[in-house]
Design a protein around this motif. Sequence first.
Motif, short mmCIF file in Angstrom:
data_model
loop_
_atom_site.label_atom_id
_atom_site.label_comp_id
_atom_site.label_asym_id
_atom_site.label_seq_id
_atom_site.Cartn_x
_atom_site.Cartn_y
_atom_site.Cartn_z
N THR A 12 2.85 3.38 -11.71
CA THR A 12 1.53 3.77 -12.23
C THR A 12 0.57 4.28 -11.18
N ASN A 13 0.76 3.90 -9.93
CA ASN A 13 -0.13 4.30 -8.84
C ASN A 13 0.33 5.61 -8.18
N CYS A 14 1.32 6.23 -8.76
CA CYS A 14 1.92 7.45 -8.20
C CYS A 14 0.92 8.60 -8.22
N ALA A 15 0.84 9.30 -7.11
CA ALA A 15 -0.10 10.42 -7.00
C ALA A 15 0.60 11.78 -7.13
N THR A 16 1.91 11.77 -7.33
CA THR A 16 2.64 13.05 -7.34
C THR A 16 3.57 13.18 -8.55
N VAL A 17 4.84 12.91 -8.38
CA VAL A 17 5.87 13.25 -9.36
C VAL A 17 5.84 12.46 -10.67
N CYS A 18 5.29 11.26 -10.66
CA CYS A 18 5.30 10.44 -11.88
C CYS A 18 4.45 11.03 -12.99
N LEU A 19 3.38 11.71 -12.62
CA LEU A 19 2.50 12.29 -13.64
C LEU A 19 3.27 13.28 -14.52
N PRO A 20 3.94 14.29 -13.93
CA PRO A 20 4.72 15.18 -14.80
C PRO A 20 5.93 14.48 -15.43
N MET A 21 6.51 13.51 -14.72
CA MET A 21 7.66 12.80 -15.32
C MET A 21 7.25 12.05 -16.57
N ASP A 42 7.28 -0.07 -8.40
CA ASP A 42 6.18 -0.73 -7.68
C ASP A 42 5.78 -1.98 -8.47
N PRO A 43 6.69 -2.96 -8.56
CA PRO A 43 6.48 -4.10 -9.45
C PRO A 43 5.30 -5.00 -9.10
N GLU A 44 4.86 -5.01 -7.85
CA GLU A 44 3.70 -5.85 -7.51
C GLU A 44 2.43 -5.35 -8.18
N ILE A 45 2.28 -4.04 -8.27
CA ILE A 45 1.11 -3.43 -8.92
C ILE A 45 1.31 -3.32 -10.43
N ASP A 46 2.52 -2.97 -10.83
CA ASP A 46 2.80 -2.66 -12.24
C ASP A 46 3.15 -3.91 -13.05
N THR A 47 2.10 -4.60 -13.48
CA THR A 47 2.27 -5.74 -14.39
C THR A 47 2.57 -5.18 -15.79
N PHE A 49 22.08 3.54 -10.43
CA PHE A 49 21.73 4.92 -10.74
C PHE A 49 21.92 5.87 -9.55
N LYS A 50 22.42 5.32 -8.44
CA LYS A 50 22.70 6.11 -7.23
C LYS A 50 21.45 6.88 -6.76
N THR A 51 20.29 6.23 -6.86
CA THR A 51 19.04 6.87 -6.48
C THR A 51 18.21 5.96 -5.59
N ILE A 52 17.30 6.55 -4.87
CA ILE A 52 16.42 5.82 -3.96
C ILE A 52 15.19 5.30 -4.71
N ALA A 53 14.71 4.15 -4.27
CA ALA A 53 13.45 3.59 -4.72
C ALA A 53 12.96 2.73 -3.55
N ARG A 54 12.22 3.34 -2.66
CA ARG A 54 11.83 2.67 -1.41
C ARG A 54 10.33 2.74 -1.21
N LYS A 55 9.71 1.57 -0.98
CA LYS A 55 8.27 1.52 -0.71
C LYS A 55 8.08 1.22 0.77
N PRO A 56 7.64 2.21 1.55
CA PRO A 56 7.39 1.98 2.97
C PRO A 56 6.31 0.91 3.15
N ALA A 57 6.45 0.10 4.18
CA ALA A 57 5.52 -1.02 4.43
C ALA A 57 4.08 -0.57 4.62
N ASP A 58 3.88 0.62 5.15
CA ASP A 58 2.53 1.08 5.47
C ASP A 58 1.99 2.13 4.49
N ASP A 59 2.48 2.12 3.24
CA ASP A 59 2.09 3.16 2.30
C ASP A 59 1.95 2.58 0.90
N THR A 60 1.06 3.15 0.09
CA THR A 60 0.92 2.72 -1.31
C THR A 60 1.85 3.50 -2.23
#
Length: 190
Positions: free
Chosen positions: A61-70, A96-101, A138-149
């Motif tokens: 939900t906090n996505c600023a790029t690709v999630c909006l069109p998805m 982003d399960p910590e934010i996405d209740t 799903f053979k796909t990446i889902a990675r949240k860098p420690a220093d990024d939202t």
Amino acid sequence: MPKKLLVSVFLLTILLLGCSQQVKNPLNWELKEFIFTNQENQEFGLADLKGKIWVADFVFTNCATVCLPMMANMTELQEKLHEENLDVELVSFSVDPEIDTPEVLKEYALSYGADLTSWNLLTGYSQEIIEQFALENFKTIARKPADDTQVIHGTSFYLINEDGIVIKDYNGLNVPYEEMIKDIKLLFKE
């Protein structure tokens, strides 16, 4: 029945069976059992999808790029499925399960006009679990860098059959709706 006629019927049967339509180049990735939490704060998992054809993606939900069109594209897909009278479930896994209740996911989906009777948005796991789940299943990446939202994640839509097998993936940013609908109809015929 004369032998020639019997041979002709046999050959015609083989020809027709050989030409039956199926989804081209299926991925055949078997999903592992999962039980997460949906936007209604209820447990939801692979067992709830058994016997159903479904489409999945990864968003947050906090996505600023690709999630909006998805999200807009998944909503459009849902509308097209309704128009075609195709009973297909949609599942969005939050990366982003910590934010996405559950409450945040529900509000987010409704802001896109999603019909939540056939669309479950899932959370209720750790960041580590969703990263591993996305990669293994799903053979796909889902990675949240420690220093990024922002979360780095794939943008595919995945078609899953009634047995929990990933059959095909599609571009979730430039969705080939006609191809998806055709493939879904083929799964219903199998």
